[in-house]
Write an enzyme that holds these catalytic residues in place. Sequence first.
Site, PDB file in Angstrom:
ATOM      1  N   SER A  29      10.361   1.659 -42.889  1.00  0.00           N
ATOM      2  CA  SER A  29       9.717   2.096 -44.136  1.00  0.00           C
ATOM      3  C   SER A  29       8.619   3.133 -43.894  1.00  0.00           C
ATOM      4  CB  SER A  29       9.153   0.882 -44.877  1.00  0.00           C
ATOM      5  OG  SER A  29       8.243   0.171 -44.056  1.00  0.00           O
ATOM      6  N   GLY A  96      12.146  -2.270 -33.146  1.00  0.00           N
ATOM      7  CA  GLY A  96      13.497  -2.776 -33.352  1.00  0.00           C
ATOM      8  C   GLY A  96      13.623  -3.762 -34.491  1.00  0.00           C
ATOM      9  N   GLY A  98      13.883  -3.067 -37.406  1.00  0.00           N
ATOM     10  CA  GLY A  98      14.939  -2.506 -38.265  1.00  0.00           C
ATOM     11  C   GLY A  98      16.265  -2.370 -37.541  1.00  0.00           C
ATOM     12  N   GLU A 104      16.264   4.679 -31.085  1.00  0.00           N
ATOM     13  CA  GLU A 104      14.828   4.999 -31.105  1.00  0.00           C
ATOM     14  C   GLU A 104      14.300   5.220 -29.687  1.00  0.00           C
ATOM     15  OE1 GLU A 104      13.304   2.711 -35.137  1.00  0.00           O
ATOM     16  OE2 GLU A 104      13.415   1.575 -33.288  1.00  0.00           O
TER      17      GLU A 104
HETATM   18  C1  5RP Z   1      13.102  -0.022 -36.585  1.00  0.00           C
HETATM   19  C2  5RP Z   1      11.711  -0.042 -36.110  1.00  0.00           C
HETATM   20  C3  5RP Z   1      10.643   0.208 -37.108  1.00  0.00           C
HETATM   21  O1  5RP Z   1       9.926   1.331 -36.710  1.00  0.00           O
HETATM   22  C4  5RP Z   1       9.741  -0.977 -37.188  1.00  0.00           C
HETATM   23  O2  5RP Z   1      10.521  -2.103 -37.537  1.00  0.00           O
HETATM   24  C5  5RP Z   1       8.629  -0.776 -38.243  1.00  0.00           C
HETATM   25  O3  5RP Z   1       9.180  -0.782 -39.512  1.00  0.00           O
HETATM   26  P1  5RP Z   1       8.301  -0.514 -40.815  1.00  0.00           P
HETATM   27  O4  5RP Z   1       7.808   0.899 -40.718  1.00  0.00           O
HETATM   28  O5  5RP Z   1       9.275  -0.710 -41.955  1.00  0.00           O
HETATM   29  O6  5RP Z   1       7.177  -1.512 -40.841  1.00  0.00           O
HETATM   30  O7  5RP Z   1      11.409  -0.251 -34.961  1.00  0.00           O
HETATM   31  O8  5RP Z   1      14.007  -0.387 -35.593  1.00  0.00           O
END
Ligand code: 5RP
Length: 232
Positions: A29, A96, A98, A104
């Site tokens: 996000s 991770g 997400g 990444e």
């Molecule tokens: C996805 C990630 C994201 O950067 C991490 O989960 C942070 O997410 P958000 O910005 O929604 O808090 O590592 O794999």
Amino acid sequence: MSGDPKANAARAALDFIEHGMIVGLGTGSTSAHFVRQLGERVAQGLKVKGVPTSEATRNLAEQTGVPLLEISQVAAIDVDVDGADEVDTAFRLIKGGGGALLREKIVAAASRRMVVIADASKWVETLGAFPLPVEVTRFGFALTAQRIADALRATGCAGDEVALRVAGKANEPVITDGGNYIIDAHARSIRDAEALAAALQAIPGVVEHGLFLGLAQVVIIGNATGAEVKTL
Ligand code: 5RP
């Protein structure tokens, strides 16, 4: 500035983007705020090209008009802007949440500079309260999960529970963009992140883990009125 800390962190990261750069586009996000804001700058004439770290980010970048390159088309990336699940004071990260950790990490490692954008909830003294995502092959995943639990114990973590990441009403395993599963490792508190990273990397079936060590040089913590830029 908006009142949204994640949006404010993302806006501060635009200061690291220069005309002509190749930019790694993170996932999540906070990164989505950055991609949308970068799209607005592109509409105003900024010339950059993005390398997305997930299919979700690819779709968003296409919608917002950020021109894209495939990772196979670049030898190096000028700056990578990505979120995190946890950041400690040595700029070690857990990523991770997400599910995009593999792409990444490939993008972060190919970048001259990694800029992490986050809200204050991600800034921690010790990593591990957020479950550490580990991407594993589907083949043998239950055995691999046992080895991951062994690695948590062997490196002195406070917890050793591991769980296959599932989603949806039917609790189906989450499949990553790379076609793999994710094991969430509930370390609770990671005593030695370098030792745990090495132990995880040595397990057959582990494709990648969400400890990002020695990759981030800049951390931007957004708040309701702006953002604090930290450098190592
Ligand atoms: C996805 C990630 C994201 O950067 C991490 O989960 C942070 O997410 P958000 O910005 O929604 O808090 O590592 O794999």
